[in-house]
Design a protein around this motif. Structure first.
Motif, PDB file in Angstrom:
ATOM      1  N   ILE A   1      64.169  15.807 -60.456  1.00  0.00           N
ATOM      2  CA  ILE A   1      65.296  14.877 -60.583  1.00  0.00           C
ATOM      3  C   ILE A   1      65.663  14.377 -59.192  1.00  0.00           C
ATOM      4  N   ASP A   2      65.721  13.068 -59.054  1.00  0.00           N
ATOM      5  CA  ASP A   2      66.130  12.419 -57.799  1.00  0.00           C
ATOM      6  C   ASP A   2      67.469  11.728 -58.058  1.00  0.00           C
ATOM      7  N   MET A   3      68.534  12.265 -57.442  1.00  0.00           N
ATOM      8  CA  MET A   3      69.871  11.702 -57.619  1.00  0.00           C
ATOM      9  C   MET A   3      70.149  10.725 -56.490  1.00  0.00           C
ATOM     10  N   GLY A   4      69.726   9.489 -56.683  1.00  0.00           N
ATOM     11  CA  GLY A   4      69.942   8.467 -55.681  1.00  0.00           C
ATOM     12  C   GLY A   4      71.334   7.866 -55.775  1.00  0.00           C
ATOM     13  N   THR A   5      71.675   7.051 -54.796  1.00  0.00           N
ATOM     14  CA  THR A   5      73.000   6.437 -54.748  1.00  0.00           C
ATOM     15  C   THR A   5      73.191   5.421 -55.868  1.00  0.00           C
ATOM     16  N   ASN A   6      72.116   4.730 -56.213  1.00  0.00           N
ATOM     17  CA  ASN A   6      72.188   3.719 -57.264  1.00  0.00           C
ATOM     18  C   ASN A   6      71.607   4.225 -58.582  1.00  0.00           C
TER      19      ASN A   6
ATOM     20  N   VAL B   1      62.711  23.301 -62.661  1.00  0.00           N
ATOM     21  CA  VAL B   1      63.420  22.052 -62.402  1.00  0.00           C
ATOM     22  C   VAL B   1      63.768  21.991 -60.919  1.00  0.00           C
ATOM     23  N   PHE B   2      63.454  20.871 -60.272  1.00  0.00           N
ATOM     24  CA  PHE B   2      63.783  20.668 -58.867  1.00  0.00           C
ATOM     25  C   PHE B   2      64.603  19.387 -58.755  1.00  0.00           C
ATOM     26  N   ALA B   3      65.845  19.526 -58.304  1.00  0.00           N
ATOM     27  CA  ALA B   3      66.748  18.373 -58.223  1.00  0.00           C
ATOM     28  C   ALA B   3      67.205  18.168 -56.782  1.00  0.00           C
ATOM     29  N   THR B   4      67.138  16.911 -56.321  1.00  0.00           N
ATOM     30  CA  THR B   4      67.600  16.590 -54.975  1.00  0.00           C
ATOM     31  C   THR B   4      68.666  15.505 -55.038  1.00  0.00           C
ATOM     32  N   ALA B   5      69.587  15.563 -54.086  1.00  0.00           N
ATOM     33  CA  ALA B   5      70.629  14.540 -53.951  1.00  0.00           C
ATOM     34  C   ALA B   5      70.537  13.941 -52.562  1.00  0.00           C
TER      35      ALA B   5
ATOM     36  N   GLY C   1      81.164  15.716 -52.209  1.00  0.00           N
ATOM     37  CA  GLY C   1      79.768  15.879 -52.623  1.00  0.00           C
ATOM     38  C   GLY C   1      79.441  17.292 -53.067  1.00  0.00           C
ATOM     39  N   ASN C   2      79.892  18.292 -52.298  1.00  0.00           N
ATOM     40  CA  ASN C   2      79.611  19.686 -52.666  1.00  0.00           C
ATOM     41  C   ASN C   2      80.332  20.082 -53.950  1.00  0.00           C
TER      42      ASN C   2
ATOM     43  N   ASP D   1      77.707  24.012 -62.955  1.00  0.00           N
ATOM     44  CA  ASP D   1      78.561  24.618 -63.994  1.00  0.00           C
ATOM     45  C   ASP D   1      78.316  23.998 -65.363  1.00  0.00           C
ATOM     46  N   GLN D   2      78.129  22.672 -65.397  1.00  0.00           N
ATOM     47  CA  GLN D   2      78.053  21.983 -66.690  1.00  0.00           C
ATOM     48  C   GLN D   2      76.642  21.843 -67.246  1.00  0.00           C
ATOM     49  N   THR D   3      75.630  21.840 -66.362  1.00  0.00           N
ATOM     50  CA  THR D   3      74.261  21.630 -66.845  1.00  0.00           C
ATOM     51  C   THR D   3      73.309  22.767 -66.488  1.00  0.00           C
ATOM     52  N   GLY D   4      73.722  23.603 -65.538  1.00  0.00           N
ATOM     53  CA  GLY D   4      72.828  24.659 -65.063  1.00  0.00           C
ATOM     54  C   GLY D   4      71.807  24.184 -64.044  1.00  0.00           C
ATOM     55  N   ILE D   5      71.850  22.895 -63.705  1.00  0.00           N
ATOM     56  CA  ILE D   5      70.882  22.338 -62.751  1.00  0.00           C
ATOM     57  C   ILE D   5      71.329  22.619 -61.322  1.00  0.00           C
ATOM     58  N   GLU D   6      70.473  23.277 -60.555  1.00  0.00           N
ATOM     59  CA  GLU D   6      70.736  23.554 -59.141  1.00  0.00           C
ATOM     60  C   GLU D   6      70.298  22.342 -58.326  1.00  0.00           C
ATOM     61  N   THR D   7      71.202  21.795 -57.536  1.00  0.00           N
ATOM     62  CA  THR D   7      70.915  20.584 -56.771  1.00  0.00           C
ATOM     63  C   THR D   7      70.810  20.893 -55.286  1.00  0.00           C
ATOM     64  N   ARG D   8      69.772  20.376 -54.662  1.00  0.00           N
ATOM     65  CA  ARG D   8      69.600  20.543 -53.218  1.00  0.00           C
ATOM     66  C   ARG D   8      69.935  19.220 -52.533  1.00  0.00           C
ATOM     67  N   ILE D   9      70.947  19.240 -51.672  1.00  0.00           N
ATOM     68  CA  ILE D   9      71.280  18.044 -50.898  1.00  0.00           C
ATOM     69  C   ILE D   9      70.332  17.989 -49.701  1.00  0.00           C
ATOM     70  N   ILE D  10      69.572  16.897 -49.592  1.00  0.00           N
ATOM     71  CA  ILE D  10      68.593  16.805 -48.512  1.00  0.00           C
ATOM     72  C   ILE D  10      69.087  15.853 -47.423  1.00  0.00           C
ATOM     73  N   SER D  11      68.643  16.105 -46.200  1.00  0.00           N
ATOM     74  CA  SER D  11      69.018  15.252 -45.072  1.00  0.00           C
ATOM     75  C   SER D  11      68.229  13.937 -45.127  1.00  0.00           C
TER      76      SER D  11
END
Length: 313
Positions: free
Chosen positions: A6-11, A74-78, A88-89, A97-107
């Protein structure tokens, strides 16, 4: 093994599901949703309540697909909007909490590196340095590289959503707004121009997003078929300039009527094209190519590499 990225982009939020076998992968499902998480808050360092609701709803939908398709991991990045937002955090915690998806905020630099690996998988960059460009809603990543290495990389927090909200105050955009935007780019991209003076790239490789849409417009205008498995899309500098000139004089409604245009891109594409035109002109670039792969594929490739190392040790 089946992996979800999962790629959580700005748009846009992207989901890809891949079947992994013998050190290779096959994409079995992909979906993108215009979450517009940066809308109305990105230039204030906040994600609005409405954007948070859209994000959680989309990720809940992604989770249902992931469970249905029985993904093993599942690998998710923001990226930009979330990494720069004061809340953001908090959003990352709500997602868990709501989906169980662990999100990694990348630089931004990590983002640039992943984009390079995605592009490198999609097409042969060549032995001569090329300039890779990825236009996100929050940030723009530039990488100068060859087939064998990254020579320089940087991320600039001046993405499409930020540019729209700062500069495009009317539709169609005015010459004054274009001039202001180009002045802003000249001031903020000095580091890029210095790097290009060192490495002299002559080819621009655009990854995903706006470049996909430009290629689709070019193909449909010229009757070029799109092969299902192709990972490099057609576009020429001459075609880009024609499309760009046309976009500048059209309203949003008129842009939507262009064959190949999609609602997901229609709001950001004008400022994105001003940026592309500015870069081509400033650097006297001679060629343009379009990669179908970008950040999410780079994350996938990096993940597969890590899993392979773990299994070998």
């Amino acid at each position: 093994m089946r992996i979800a990225v999962i790629d959580m982009g700005t748009n846009t939020f992207h989901l890809i599901l891949v079947e992994v076998a013998n050190d290779d992968f096959r994409i079995v499902f992909r979906e993108k949703v215009a979450v517009k998480i940066g809308e109305k808050g990105i230039n204030h360092g906040m994600i609005t309540d409405d954007a948070i609701d859209r994000a959680l709803k989309t990720l809940g939908h992604f989770k249902e697909i992931i469970e249905k398709e029985k993904a093993d991991q599942v690998f998710a990045t923001a990226t930009s909007a979330i990494r720069n937002a004061r809340n953001g955090n908090d959003l990352v915690q709500k997602i868990k909490d709501q989906t169980g998806i662990e999100t990694r905020i990348i630089s931004g630099l990590q983002e640039a590196e992943y984009i390079y690996y995605g592009v490198k998988r999609a097409l042969p960059i060549g032995k001569m340095p090329a300039l890779i460009m990825d236009i996100g809603g929050g940030s723009i990543e530039f990488i100068i590289g060859t087939d064998s290495e990254i020579l320089w990389k940087q991320s600039f927090e001046i993405g499409g959503q930020r540019m729209v909200e700062k500069f495009q105050k009317s539709d169609p955009i005015t010459n004054e707004q274009i001039a202001s935007l180009k002045g802003y780019l000249e001031e903020n991209l000095e580091e890029l121009f210095e790097a290009c003076t060192t490495f002299h790239p002559k080819t621009l490789i655009g990854s995903s997003g706006t470049f996909d849409t430009l290629s689709d417009i070019y193909r449909l205008t010229n009757g070029i078929e799109k092969a299902e498995e192709e990972t490099e899309y057609p576009l020429t500098l001459e075609a880009f300039e024609l499309i760009y000139s046309d976009l500048l004089i059209k309203t949003r409604a008129q842009r939507l009527e262009i064959p190949g245009m999609i609602p997901l891109r229609v709001d950001m594409i004008v400022v994105a094209c001003v940026l592309i035109d500015f870069i081509i002109s400033q650097l006297s670039l001679e060629n343009i190519r379009v990669s179908a792969y970008a950040l999410k594929e780079g994350v996938l490739l990096s993940t597969l590499h890590s899993l392979k190392k773990e299994s070998a040790s």
